[in-house]
Write a protein that holds these residues in place. Structure first.
Motif, PDB file in Angstrom:
ATOM      1  N   ASP A  19       0.837  -1.217   0.000  1.00 14.59           N
ATOM      2  CA  ASP A  19       0.000   0.000   0.000  1.00 14.59           C
ATOM      3  C   ASP A  19       0.862   1.254   0.000  1.00 14.59           C
ATOM      4  OD1 ASP A  19      -2.690  -0.577  -0.155  1.00 14.59           O
ATOM      5  OD2 ASP A  19      -2.917  -0.923   2.002  1.00 14.59           O
ATOM      6  N   ALA A  20       1.885   1.250   0.863  1.00  9.58           N
ATOM      7  CA  ALA A  20       2.757   2.429   0.969  1.00  9.58           C
ATOM      8  C   ALA A  20       3.490   2.664  -0.356  1.00  9.58           C
ATOM      9  CB  ALA A  20       3.763   2.238   2.098  1.00  9.58           C
ATOM     10  N   ILE A  21       3.906   1.583  -0.999  1.00  8.53           N
ATOM     11  CA  ILE A  21       4.631   1.719  -2.276  1.00  8.53           C
ATOM     12  C   ILE A  21       3.679   2.208  -3.375  1.00  8.53           C
ATOM     13  CG2 ILE A  21       5.855   0.429  -4.089  1.00  8.53           C
ATOM     14  CD1 ILE A  21       6.941  -1.366  -1.743  1.00  8.53           C
ATOM     15  N   GLU A  23       0.966   3.871  -3.057  1.00 14.76           N
ATOM     16  CA  GLU A  23       0.624   5.281  -2.817  1.00 14.76           C
ATOM     17  C   GLU A  23       1.790   6.175  -3.254  1.00 14.76           C
ATOM     18  OE1 GLU A  23      -0.911   5.998   1.153  1.00 14.76           O
ATOM     19  OE2 GLU A  23      -0.450   8.125   0.864  1.00 14.76           O
ATOM     20  N   GLY A  24       3.003   5.745  -2.926  1.00 15.69           N
ATOM     21  CA  GLY A  24       4.187   6.544  -3.257  1.00 15.69           C
ATOM     22  C   GLY A  24       4.399   6.720  -4.749  1.00 15.69           C
ATOM     23  N   LEU A 129       7.702   1.175   7.218  1.00 14.51           N
ATOM     24  CA  LEU A 129       6.780   1.815   6.268  1.00 14.51           C
ATOM     25  C   LEU A 129       7.385   3.097   5.697  1.00 14.51           C
ATOM     26  CD1 LEU A 129       3.187   1.257   7.719  1.00 14.51           C
ATOM     27  CD2 LEU A 129       4.268   0.181   5.728  1.00 14.51           C
ATOM     28  N   ASP A 130       8.191   3.768   6.499  1.00 14.47           N
ATOM     29  CA  ASP A 130       8.901   4.948   5.969  1.00 14.47           C
ATOM     30  C   ASP A 130       9.922   4.520   4.924  1.00 14.47           C
ATOM     31  OD1 ASP A 130       7.518   6.778   7.472  1.00 14.47           O
ATOM     32  OD2 ASP A 130       8.929   6.711   9.146  1.00 14.47           O
ATOM     33  N   LYS A 133       8.111   3.910   1.739  1.00 10.48           N
ATOM     34  CA  LYS A 133       7.812   5.167   1.028  1.00 10.48           C
ATOM     35  C   LYS A 133       9.064   5.692   0.333  1.00 10.48           C
ATOM     36  CE  LYS A 133       4.256   6.423   4.312  1.00 10.48           C
ATOM     37  NZ  LYS A 133       4.051   7.104   5.586  1.00 10.48           N
ATOM     38  N   ALA A 136       9.700   3.670  -2.752  1.00  5.47           N
ATOM     39  CA  ALA A 136       8.771   4.081  -3.815  1.00  5.47           C
ATOM     40  C   ALA A 136       9.280   5.347  -4.488  1.00  5.47           C
ATOM     41  CB  ALA A 136       7.377   4.315  -3.218  1.00  5.47           C
ATOM     42  N   SER A 137       9.762   6.261  -3.689  1.00  7.18           N
ATOM     43  CA  SER A 137      10.264   7.512  -4.234  1.00  7.18           C
ATOM     44  C   SER A 137      11.490   7.259  -5.124  1.00  7.18           C
ATOM     45  CB  SER A 137      10.582   8.403  -3.036  1.00  7.18           C
ATOM     46  OG  SER A 137      11.213   9.530  -3.407  1.00  7.18           O
TER      47      SER A 137
END
Ligand SMILES: Cc1cc2nc3c(=O)[nH]c(=O)nc-3n(C[C@H](O)[C@H](O)[C@H](O)COP(=O)(O)O)c2cc1C
Length: 154
Positions: A19-21, A23-24, A129-130, A133, A136-137
């Motif tokens: 989910d975090a990825i 979203e990122g 989770l950070d 993210k 993902a960035s």
């Protein structure tokens, strides 16, 4: 970048990372058991994540990989991650997934990543989770750098 994040998750931890990825990178997300190849139509980056089970990708992830058609990922970038224990004996599912995605024509965008759980059922270790993210960035910037390089003015 049009992207799809596929994941499997027994206890929900890999789902949270996925989910975090998603979203990122502003991508879609789908459980690997609900995957069908039409979902790949416009996809430029496919990310696949799995828990490590007995040093391997989880069973559903393995099924998905077995049924991937040859060349179905041709022209698409791929990246993979796994979740598991912080131990040198933990094994590595992400690199095995990556090998199969490359066999289906995918082009590796970045090194694989691992996200740590404290116990089999979770939770994720603090800060994971950070890190998801941040990963993902990096995927987004690497894609921009490789696939759409900035024009070079002289
Ligand atoms: C049957 C089983 C086998 C596992 N084998 C490994 C393993 O070989 N290496 C490892 O690091 N973690 C192993 N684990 C821990 C999982 O990786 C952990 O449950 C997972 O990261 C949690 O993600 P999830 O909540 O998405 O299922 C195993 C867990 C289960 C249930």
């Amino acid at each position: 970048m049009k992207s799809l994040v596929l994941y499997e998750s027994k206890y929900g931890n890999t789902h949270k990372v996925a989910d975090a990825i998603a979203e990122g990178i502003g991508g879609k997300i789908c459980c690997v058991s609900d995957f069908n190849p039409t979902m790949l139509a416009d996809v430029e980056l496919l990310v696949v994540g799995s828990p490590i089970h007995g040093w391997q990708p989880s069973e559903d992830t393995g099924q998905f990989l077995t049924h991937l058609d040859r060349e179905v990922l041709k022209g698409k970038y791929v990246a993979t991650f796994d979740t598991g224990f912080k131990s040198i004996l933990s094994g590595n599912a992400a690199s095995k997934i990556l090998t199969k995605l490359k066999r289906a024509g995918g082009r590796q965008l970045m090194a694989t990543e691992k996200f740590v759980v404290e116990k089999a059922e979770g939770p994720l270790a603090p800060g994971e989770l950070d890190r998801a993210k941040a990963w993902a960035s990096s995927l987004q910037s690497e894609y921009n750098r490789i696939a759409h390089p900035a024009p070079h003015f002289v």
